[in-house]
Design a protein around this motif. Structure first.
Motif, short mmCIF file in Angstrom:
data_model
loop_
_atom_site.label_atom_id
_atom_site.label_comp_id
_atom_site.label_asym_id
_atom_site.label_seq_id
_atom_site.Cartn_x
_atom_site.Cartn_y
_atom_site.Cartn_z
N PHE A 97 -35.75 32.15 -60.25
CA PHE A 97 -34.94 32.30 -61.46
C PHE A 97 -34.65 30.94 -62.10
O PHE A 97 -34.76 30.76 -63.32
CB PHE A 97 -33.62 33.01 -61.12
CG PHE A 97 -32.64 33.09 -62.26
CD1 PHE A 97 -32.82 34.00 -63.29
CD2 PHE A 97 -31.53 32.24 -62.30
CE1 PHE A 97 -31.91 34.07 -64.35
CE2 PHE A 97 -30.63 32.29 -63.34
CZ PHE A 97 -30.81 33.22 -64.37
N LEU A 98 -34.30 29.96 -61.26
CA LEU A 98 -33.92 28.64 -61.77
C LEU A 98 -35.10 27.67 -61.89
O LEU A 98 -35.09 26.78 -62.75
CB LEU A 98 -32.86 28.01 -60.85
CG LEU A 98 -31.52 28.74 -60.78
CD1 LEU A 98 -30.64 28.14 -59.68
CD2 LEU A 98 -30.79 28.67 -62.12
N GLY A 99 -36.11 27.84 -61.04
CA GLY A 99 -37.20 26.88 -61.01
C GLY A 99 -38.57 27.43 -61.35
O GLY A 99 -39.54 26.67 -61.41
N GLY A 100 -38.65 28.75 -61.58
CA GLY A 100 -39.95 29.34 -61.91
C GLY A 100 -40.77 29.62 -60.66
O GLY A 100 -40.39 29.26 -59.54
N VAL A 259 -40.19 26.86 -66.58
CA VAL A 259 -38.82 26.41 -66.73
C VAL A 259 -38.63 25.87 -68.14
O VAL A 259 -39.53 25.26 -68.71
CB VAL A 259 -38.51 25.29 -65.70
CG1 VAL A 259 -37.06 24.84 -65.82
CG2 VAL A 259 -38.79 25.79 -64.30
N ALA A 260 -37.45 26.11 -68.67
CA ALA A 260 -37.16 25.62 -70.02
C ALA A 260 -37.41 24.12 -70.11
O ALA A 260 -36.87 23.34 -69.34
CB ALA A 260 -35.70 25.93 -70.38
N GLY A 261 -38.25 23.70 -71.05
CA GLY A 261 -38.54 22.29 -71.24
C GLY A 261 -39.61 21.76 -70.29
O GLY A 261 -39.94 20.59 -70.32
N GLY A 262 -40.17 22.63 -69.46
CA GLY A 262 -41.23 22.20 -68.55
C GLY A 262 -40.77 21.15 -67.57
O GLY A 262 -41.46 20.16 -67.32
N ALA A 263 -39.57 21.31 -67.02
CA ALA A 263 -38.99 20.29 -66.14
C ALA A 263 -39.52 20.44 -64.72
O ALA A 263 -39.03 21.27 -63.95
CB ALA A 263 -37.46 20.41 -66.16
N ILE A 264 -40.53 19.64 -64.38
CA ILE A 264 -41.13 19.71 -63.06
C ILE A 264 -40.11 19.37 -61.97
O ILE A 264 -40.13 19.95 -60.88
CB ILE A 264 -42.36 18.75 -62.95
CG1 ILE A 264 -43.01 18.84 -61.57
CG2 ILE A 264 -41.95 17.32 -63.26
CD1 ILE A 264 -43.59 20.19 -61.27
N THR A 266 -37.03 20.18 -61.91
CA THR A 266 -36.23 21.38 -61.65
C THR A 266 -36.95 22.31 -60.69
O THR A 266 -36.34 22.90 -59.79
CB THR A 266 -35.94 22.12 -62.98
OG1 THR A 266 -35.28 21.23 -63.87
CG2 THR A 266 -35.07 23.34 -62.74
N VAL A 267 -38.26 22.44 -60.86
CA VAL A 267 -39.07 23.28 -59.98
C VAL A 267 -38.97 22.78 -58.55
O VAL A 267 -38.73 23.55 -57.61
CB VAL A 267 -40.55 23.29 -60.42
CG1 VAL A 267 -41.36 24.22 -59.53
CG2 VAL A 267 -40.68 23.72 -61.87
N ILE A 268 -39.16 21.47 -58.38
CA ILE A 268 -39.13 20.87 -57.05
C ILE A 268 -37.74 20.99 -56.43
O ILE A 268 -37.59 21.39 -55.27
CB ILE A 268 -39.55 19.39 -57.11
CG1 ILE A 268 -40.99 19.28 -57.59
CG2 ILE A 268 -39.39 18.72 -55.75
CD1 ILE A 268 -41.45 17.85 -57.85
N ARG A 269 -36.72 20.68 -57.23
CA ARG A 269 -35.35 20.67 -56.71
C ARG A 269 -34.95 22.03 -56.14
O ARG A 269 -34.47 22.13 -55.01
CB ARG A 269 -34.36 20.27 -57.81
CG ARG A 269 -32.92 20.30 -57.33
CD ARG A 269 -31.92 20.16 -58.47
NE ARG A 269 -30.58 20.47 -58.01
CZ ARG A 269 -29.54 20.64 -58.81
NH1 ARG A 269 -29.70 20.56 -60.12
NH2 ARG A 269 -28.35 20.92 -58.33
N PHE A 270 -35.18 23.08 -56.92
CA PHE A 270 -34.72 24.40 -56.47
C PHE A 270 -35.64 24.98 -55.39
O PHE A 270 -35.19 25.75 -54.54
CB PHE A 270 -34.58 25.35 -57.66
CG PHE A 270 -33.37 25.04 -58.49
CD1 PHE A 270 -32.10 25.29 -58.01
CD2 PHE A 270 -33.50 24.46 -59.75
CE1 PHE A 270 -30.98 24.99 -58.76
CE2 PHE A 270 -32.38 24.15 -60.51
CZ PHE A 270 -31.11 24.42 -60.01
N GLY A 271 -36.91 24.61 -55.40
CA GLY A 271 -37.79 25.03 -54.33
C GLY A 271 -37.38 24.42 -53.00
O GLY A 271 -37.30 25.11 -51.98
N LEU A 334 -31.85 38.73 -64.74
CA LEU A 334 -31.78 39.12 -63.34
C LEU A 334 -31.88 37.90 -62.43
O LEU A 334 -32.71 37.01 -62.64
CB LEU A 334 -32.91 40.10 -63.00
CG LEU A 334 -32.78 41.52 -63.55
CD1 LEU A 334 -34.07 42.29 -63.29
CD2 LEU A 334 -31.59 42.23 -62.92
N ASP A 335 -31.02 37.86 -61.40
CA ASP A 335 -31.00 36.73 -60.47
C ASP A 335 -30.66 37.25 -59.08
O ASP A 335 -30.16 38.37 -58.92
CB ASP A 335 -29.95 35.70 -60.92
CG ASP A 335 -29.95 34.44 -60.08
OD1 ASP A 335 -30.92 34.23 -59.34
OD2 ASP A 335 -28.97 33.68 -60.16
#
Length: 462
Positions: A97-100, A259-264, A266-271, A334-335
Motif C-alpha cells: 500500500f505504501l511502497g508499491g 508510488v506517488a512521484g516514483g520514490a524508489i 519509499t519502496v525500499i524503506r517500507f519493504g 484499502l490497506d
C-alpha cells in the motif's frame, strides 16, 4: 483522556516512532545482516537444505542428553508462533500500500540477509545461556550482552524494552486484531472474543515454555499450512497471472513507479521495515526461544533458528504478496488486513475473506503465546522468578483489554518499544561477531565429521 489530548499524544508517539524506525535503524538492521553474511561466507545459502532437514530430524529432536528444555523443533515453532502474525497478513499489505509491489522484493532481500542475523542471535543465545532460578534455561540478548560483552547495562535496556513490548506488539495489538476480524466476519462481540482468548492463553502459558512448545508444535504447522495452501490454490488456479506479478515486483523494486512521484526510497524503506516487522531478524526476540532448545552445539540450534526467517518471509509473506499483486486491488484506500482480505476474495469470493480472517485469528493467537514467554524471560532477568506470577497476571488481563478497546496509541507505543529492542541487540551482534564465526567454524567441522560417518555407515551397510 480527552479526544484532543489523545490526538496530541498520538502525534507525539508517531514522531518518536518515525525517529526510532528511521533510516539509521533500517540501515543498521540490514547492514548487520550483510556484514554477518560476508563474515560467515554466505552460510545461510550454503547450509539451508541441511538446516531444513535438521528441523525435522528425529534423532536430534529426540535428544535427551543435551542441556535444554524443549526440542529444536519446538524451539522453532515457538519462535515461529511469535513471528508468524499480523505482519504476514496486514504487514505485507501495508508495505505494498505504501511502497508499491516492489516493496515485496525488498522484503525478500531483507529476509535473505536477515537469516544470517537470526543465525548469529541464536548461536550467541545458546552459548551464553544460563540455568535460571526455576531450573529452566534462560538466554537471549540480555545474557549475551552481559556475559559475552560484559555490558550488563545494555542487557538491562534490552530487557526493559522487551518486557514492555510484549504487552503491546505481542499482546494487545494481537487480541485487538482477532476481535476486529471475528466481529467483522462473523459478528462475534469483542468482549466474547476477549474472554475466550483470556481462557485459552491462561491454559497454555501457565505451563511455561514446555506447555507453549507443545501447543505451538501442534498449532503452528496447521495454521501455516492452512493459509499457505489457500494461497497456493489461488496461485495455481491463476498461474497465468504469476509471471506478470513477479515481473511487476522486480521492475517496481528499482523504479518506484507504483508510488506517488516514483520514490524508489519509499519502496525500499517500507519493504525493509515491513520485512523486519514480519520476521523480527535483529530485534532479539527469537533467540530467547532458541536458548531453551536441547542442543549439543550452539551452531546446530542456530541453523534451525535461521529457517524461521525463510519460512516466515520467503514462504508465508510471498503467498500474501503475490496474491495482492495478482489481485490488483492495491493503490486505492484499502490497506492492511482489509487489502489482503479483498485480494483473496477477488479469487475465492467470500471464502477468501473468511480464510484471511481465520488465518489472522490463528496467527495473532500464536503470537500472544510466543511473546508471553519472551516478556517473562525479559522480566525475570530484571527482577526475580518470584515476581513472574504478577507479570503473567498483567499480561493475561491485557489480552482481554486489548480485545475490547480501540488501541491505536498502543500500536504506536509498541512499535517504538520493538524498535528500541533492536539497538542494544545489534551492538551485541556486531561486537560479538568474532565469537559467532569461531562457533560456526567449530560446528562446520562437526557437520563434516557427521557426514563422513554417514557415508561410511551407508557403504558398510551396502
Amino acid at each position: 483522556m480527552g479526544k484532543e489530548n489523545e490526538v496530541t499524544l498520538q502525534r507525539v508517539l508517531d514522531t518518536i516512532s518515525g525517529w526510532v524506525w528511521g533510516v539509521p535503524l533500517l540501515v543498521l538492521l540490514v547492514g548487520t545482516g550483510i556484514y554477518l553474511t560476508l563474515r560467515l561466507g554466505f552460510l545461510q545459502f550454503r547450509t539451508l537444505p541441511y538446516a531444513l532437514r535438521l528441523v525435522f530430524s528425529k534423532s536430534h529432536n529426540n535428544d535427551t542428553k543435551s542441556e535444554g528444555d524443549i526440542s529444536h523443533y519446538k524451539s522453532l515453532t515457538t519462535a515461529l508462533a511469535a513471528t508468524i502474525g499480523t505482519g504476514n497478513i496486514a504487514g505485507v499489505a501495508t508495505a505494498i500500500f505504501l511502497g508499491g509491489p516492489g516493496a515485496v522484493f525488498w522484503m525478500w532481500l531483507t529476509a535473505l540477509f536477515g537469516m544470517a542475523t537470526k543465525y548469529a542471535e541464536a548461536i550467541l543465545a545458546v552459548k551464553y545461556r544460563i540455568t535460571g532460578e526455576d531450573g529452566k534455561m534462560a538466554g537471549g540478548p540480555m545474557y549475551y550482552l552481559e556475559r559475552g560483552l560484559n555490558a550488563k547495562w545494555l542487557g538491562v535496556l534490552f530487557a526493559v524494552f522487551g518486557s514492555i513490548a510484549a504487552f503491546g506488539i505481542g499482546n494487545m495489538v494481537q487480541s485487538n486484531s482477532v476481535a476486529d476480524a471475528l466481529e467483522t466476519t462473523f459478528n462475534i462481540p469483542t468482549f466474547a472474543t476477549g474472554a475466550i482468548l483470556l481462557i485459552l492463553t491462561t491454559a497454555v502459558i501457565l505451563g511455561g515454555i514446555k506447555s507453549i512448545g507443545n501447543v505451538t508444535a501442534f498449532f503452528v504447522p496447521i495454521m501455516a499450512a492452512f493459509y499457505v495452501i489457500a494461497g497456493l490454490i489461488i496461485i495455481v488456479m491463476n498461474f497465468d497471472l504469476v509471471p506478470s506479478a513477479f515481473g511487476l515486483i522486480f521492475s517496481d523494486a528499482f523504479s518506484g513507479e507504483a508510488v506517488a512521484g516514483g520514490a524508489i526510497g519509499t519502496v525500499i524503506r517500507f519493504g525493509v521495515a515491513r520485512g523486519v516487522f514480519s520476521n523480527e531478524a535483529g530485534l532479539g526476540s527469537a533467540p530467547i526461544a532458541a536458548a531453551a532448545a536441547r542442543t549439543d552445539y550452539p551452531g546446530r540450534q542456530a541453523l534451525v533458528s535461521m529457517t524461521q526467517v525463510f519460512i516466515d518471509t520467503i514462504v508465508v509473506c510471498t503467498i500474501t504478496g503475490l496474491t495482492i499483486v495478482m489481485g490488483n486491488k492495491y493503490g486505492g484506500e484499502l490497506d492492511g488486513a482489509d487489502l489482503t482480505s479483498e485480494s483473496f476474495a477477488t479469487f475465492l469470493g467470500s471464502t477468501g475473506s473468511i480464510i484471511v480472517s481465520i488465518g489472522l485469528v490463528f496467527f495473532a493467537f500464536s503470537t500472544i503465546l510466543g511473546w508471553s514467554y519472551y516478556g517473562e524471560r525479559c522480566f525475570t532477568y530484571l527482577f526475580s522468578q518470584k515476581w513472574v506470577p504478577i507479570y503473567r497476571s498483567v499480561f493475561l488481563l491485557l489480552v482481554f483489554v486489548g480485545a475490547i478497546l480501540k488501541i491505536g496509541i498502543v500500536w504506536t507505543f509498541a512499535d517504538i518499544m520493538n524498535g528500541l529492542m533492536a539497538f542494544p541487540n545489534l551492538v551485541g551482534l556486531l561486537l560479538l561477531s568474532g565469537v559467532v564465526v569461531s562457533e560456526t567454524k567449530r560446528f562446520l567441522r562437526v557437520m563434516k565429521e557427521e557426514k563422513a560417518e554417514q557415508r561410511g555407515s551407508v557403504s558398510t551397510d551396502a
